[in-house]
Write a protein that holds these residues in place. Structure first.
Motif, PDB file in Angstrom:
ATOM      1  N   ASP A  49       9.282  48.041  26.488  1.00 48.17           N
ATOM      2  CA  ASP A  49       8.530  47.772  25.268  1.00 48.17           C
ATOM      3  C   ASP A  49       8.442  48.967  24.340  1.00 48.17           C
ATOM      4  O   ASP A  49       7.761  48.893  23.354  1.00 48.17           O
ATOM      5  CB  ASP A  49       7.079  47.415  25.508  1.00 48.17           C
ATOM      6  CG  ASP A  49       6.634  46.797  26.734  1.00 48.17           C
ATOM      7  OD1 ASP A  49       6.386  45.628  26.635  1.00 48.17           O
ATOM      8  OD2 ASP A  49       6.451  47.469  27.734  1.00 48.17           O
TER       9      ASP A  49
ATOM     10  N   PRO B 282       7.291  44.966  20.454  1.00 49.49           N
ATOM     11  CA  PRO B 282       7.113  43.738  21.218  1.00 49.49           C
ATOM     12  C   PRO B 282       8.395  42.905  21.304  1.00 49.49           C
ATOM     13  O   PRO B 282       9.219  42.916  20.398  1.00 49.49           O
ATOM     14  CB  PRO B 282       6.029  42.977  20.460  1.00 49.49           C
ATOM     15  CG  PRO B 282       5.762  43.722  19.219  1.00 49.49           C
ATOM     16  CD  PRO B 282       6.502  45.005  19.247  1.00 49.49           C
TER      17      PRO B 282
ATOM     18  N   ILE C  75       9.726  39.015  21.880  1.00 51.10           N
ATOM     19  CA  ILE C  75       9.421  37.590  21.896  1.00 51.10           C
ATOM     20  C   ILE C  75      10.457  36.920  22.785  1.00 51.10           C
ATOM     21  O   ILE C  75      11.662  37.042  22.525  1.00 51.10           O
ATOM     22  CB  ILE C  75       9.488  36.977  20.481  1.00 51.10           C
ATOM     23  CG1 ILE C  75       8.502  37.668  19.535  1.00 51.10           C
ATOM     24  CG2 ILE C  75       9.244  35.465  20.535  1.00 51.10           C
ATOM     25  CD1 ILE C  75       8.706  37.316  18.070  1.00 51.10           C
TER      26      ILE C  75
ATOM     27  N   ASP D  65      10.108  39.599   9.208  1.00 51.35           N
ATOM     28  CA  ASP D  65       9.676  40.827   9.880  1.00 51.35           C
ATOM     29  C   ASP D  65      10.620  41.936   9.403  1.00 51.35           C
ATOM     30  O   ASP D  65      11.431  42.451  10.141  1.00 51.35           O
ATOM     31  CB  ASP D  65       9.738  40.638  11.404  1.00 51.35           C
ATOM     32  CG  ASP D  65       9.460  41.926  12.175  1.00 51.35           C
ATOM     33  OD1 ASP D  65       8.775  42.818  11.638  1.00 51.35           O
ATOM     34  OD2 ASP D  65       9.934  42.032  13.316  1.00 51.35           O
TER      35      ASP D  65
ATOM     36  N   PHE E 118       9.585  43.215  15.791  1.00 51.58           N
ATOM     37  CA  PHE E 118       9.868  42.364  16.941  1.00 51.58           C
ATOM     38  C   PHE E 118      11.338  42.392  17.344  1.00 51.58           C
ATOM     39  O   PHE E 118      12.218  42.477  16.497  1.00 51.58           O
ATOM     40  CB  PHE E 118       9.500  40.905  16.635  1.00 51.58           C
ATOM     41  CG  PHE E 118       8.041  40.669  16.456  1.00 51.58           C
ATOM     42  CD1 PHE E 118       7.183  40.659  17.544  1.00 51.58           C
ATOM     43  CD2 PHE E 118       7.511  40.444  15.197  1.00 51.58           C
ATOM     44  CE1 PHE E 118       5.823  40.430  17.384  1.00 51.58           C
ATOM     45  CE2 PHE E 118       6.154  40.210  15.015  1.00 51.58           C
ATOM     46  CZ  PHE E 118       5.311  40.204  16.111  1.00 51.58           C
TER      47      PHE E 118
ATOM     48  N   LEU F 247      13.888  39.990  20.049  1.00 54.69           N
ATOM     49  CA  LEU F 247      13.867  38.663  20.647  1.00 54.69           C
ATOM     50  C   LEU F 247      14.796  38.598  21.841  1.00 54.69           C
ATOM     51  O   LEU F 247      15.842  39.253  21.855  1.00 54.69           O
ATOM     52  CB  LEU F 247      14.283  37.603  19.620  1.00 54.69           C
ATOM     53  CG  LEU F 247      13.262  37.362  18.510  1.00 54.69           C
ATOM     54  CD1 LEU F 247      13.604  38.200  17.308  1.00 54.69           C
ATOM     55  CD2 LEU F 247      13.220  35.912  18.143  1.00 54.69           C
TER      56      LEU F 247
ATOM     57  N   VAL G  43       5.039  36.870  24.257  1.00 50.21           N
ATOM     58  CA  VAL G  43       5.240  38.113  23.529  1.00 50.21           C
ATOM     59  C   VAL G  43       4.863  39.219  24.509  1.00 50.21           C
ATOM     60  O   VAL G  43       3.722  39.280  24.967  1.00 50.21           O
ATOM     61  CB  VAL G  43       4.375  38.195  22.255  1.00 50.21           C
ATOM     62  CG1 VAL G  43       4.539  39.557  21.589  1.00 50.21           C
ATOM     63  CG2 VAL G  43       4.746  37.077  21.285  1.00 50.21           C
TER      64      VAL G  43
ATOM     65  N   GLU H 182       4.305  43.086  25.317  1.00 51.36           N
ATOM     66  CA  GLU H 182       4.018  44.363  24.671  1.00 51.36           C
ATOM     67  C   GLU H 182       3.089  45.169  25.573  1.00 51.36           C
ATOM     68  O   GLU H 182       2.145  44.615  26.144  1.00 51.36           O
ATOM     69  CB  GLU H 182       3.358  44.140  23.309  1.00 51.36           C
ATOM     70  CG  GLU H 182       3.145  45.416  22.545  1.00 51.36           C
ATOM     71  CD  GLU H 182       2.671  45.185  21.115  1.00 51.36           C
ATOM     72  OE1 GLU H 182       2.904  46.076  20.291  1.00 51.36           O
ATOM     73  OE2 GLU H 182       2.082  44.135  20.824  1.00 51.36           O
TER      74      GLU H 182
ATOM     75  N   ALA I  71       1.912  40.288  28.866  1.00 51.62           N
ATOM     76  CA  ALA I  71       2.473  39.161  28.121  1.00 51.62           C
ATOM     77  C   ALA I  71       1.361  38.325  27.513  1.00 51.62           C
ATOM     78  O   ALA I  71       0.397  37.974  28.192  1.00 51.62           O
ATOM     79  CB  ALA I  71       3.328  38.296  29.031  1.00 51.62           C
TER      80      ALA I  71
ATOM     81  N   ALA J 156       0.186  34.168  21.770  1.00 56.99           N
ATOM     82  CA  ALA J 156       1.514  34.695  21.455  1.00 56.99           C
ATOM     83  C   ALA J 156       1.892  34.362  20.013  1.00 56.99           C
ATOM     84  O   ALA J 156       2.385  35.221  19.278  1.00 56.99           O
ATOM     85  CB  ALA J 156       2.557  34.133  22.421  1.00 56.99           C
TER      86      ALA J 156
ATOM     87  N   ILE K 246       2.539  36.992  16.865  1.00 55.72           N
ATOM     88  CA  ILE K 246       3.745  36.983  16.033  1.00 55.72           C
ATOM     89  C   ILE K 246       3.350  36.921  14.564  1.00 55.72           C
ATOM     90  O   ILE K 246       3.824  37.723  13.750  1.00 55.72           O
ATOM     91  CB  ILE K 246       4.669  35.806  16.411  1.00 55.72           C
ATOM     92  CG1 ILE K 246       5.239  36.009  17.816  1.00 55.72           C
ATOM     93  CG2 ILE K 246       5.788  35.647  15.376  1.00 55.72           C
ATOM     94  CD1 ILE K 246       5.904  34.773  18.396  1.00 55.72           C
TER      95      ILE K 246
END
Length: 138
Positions: A7, A11, A13, A33, A38, A40, A67, A69, A73, A79, A83
């Motif tokens: 991390d 974060p 996703i 973003d 983020f 993914l 998510v 971080e 989770a 979550a 986001i």
């Protein structure tokens, strides 16, 4: 797990890349973003599946996107709110839904998650990011 899943770079996703709603959300996050906060990972990939297992979720039958971080989770509506809070304006304003109690938010989230393929469809192949987006996909 490899270093790409740490991390330290923000974060992560973890989402279902076969789900039309989930992959549309992933594309939305990448578009809104701009700071690149983020990253993914799809649950169908090695990193996403490993993160699901780490937090006690079966990647073959997930009940939530997560998510990840700071070694923990967030699941379900928490979550989604995390986001939204991390997106650019005006989308970050949607995080104001935190005022709705979790006991109301989570059942709605879980119902949509359980019926996501029926409501929004399932892809025949995983969502593929654009070349520009690919650098943020684990």
């Amino acid at each position: 797990m490899n270093d790409a899943s740490s991390d330290s770079d923000g974060p992560i996703i973890v989402f279902d890349a076969m789900c039309v709603l989930c992959s549309a959300n992933a594309a939305f996050v990448l578009r809104h973003d701009r700071a690149g906060r983020f990253r993914l990972a799809s649950m169908q990939g090695d990193i996403g599946a490993a993160l699901y297992r780490q937090f006690g979720i079966d990647p073959a039958n997930p009940e939530s996107l997560i998510v990840v971080e700071d070694g923990r989770a967030l699941r379900d509506s928490d979550a989604v709110l995390a986001i939204w809070a991390g997106l650019d304006r005006p989308w970050d304003g949607l995080a104001a839904f935190r005022i709705v109690p979790r006991w109301l938010r989570d059942p709605v989230y879980r119902w949509i998650a359980r019926h996501r393929y029926r409501l929004f469809g399932k892809r025949s192949t995983c969502w593929i990011p654009t070349t520009e987006q690919a650098r943020r996909i684990l």
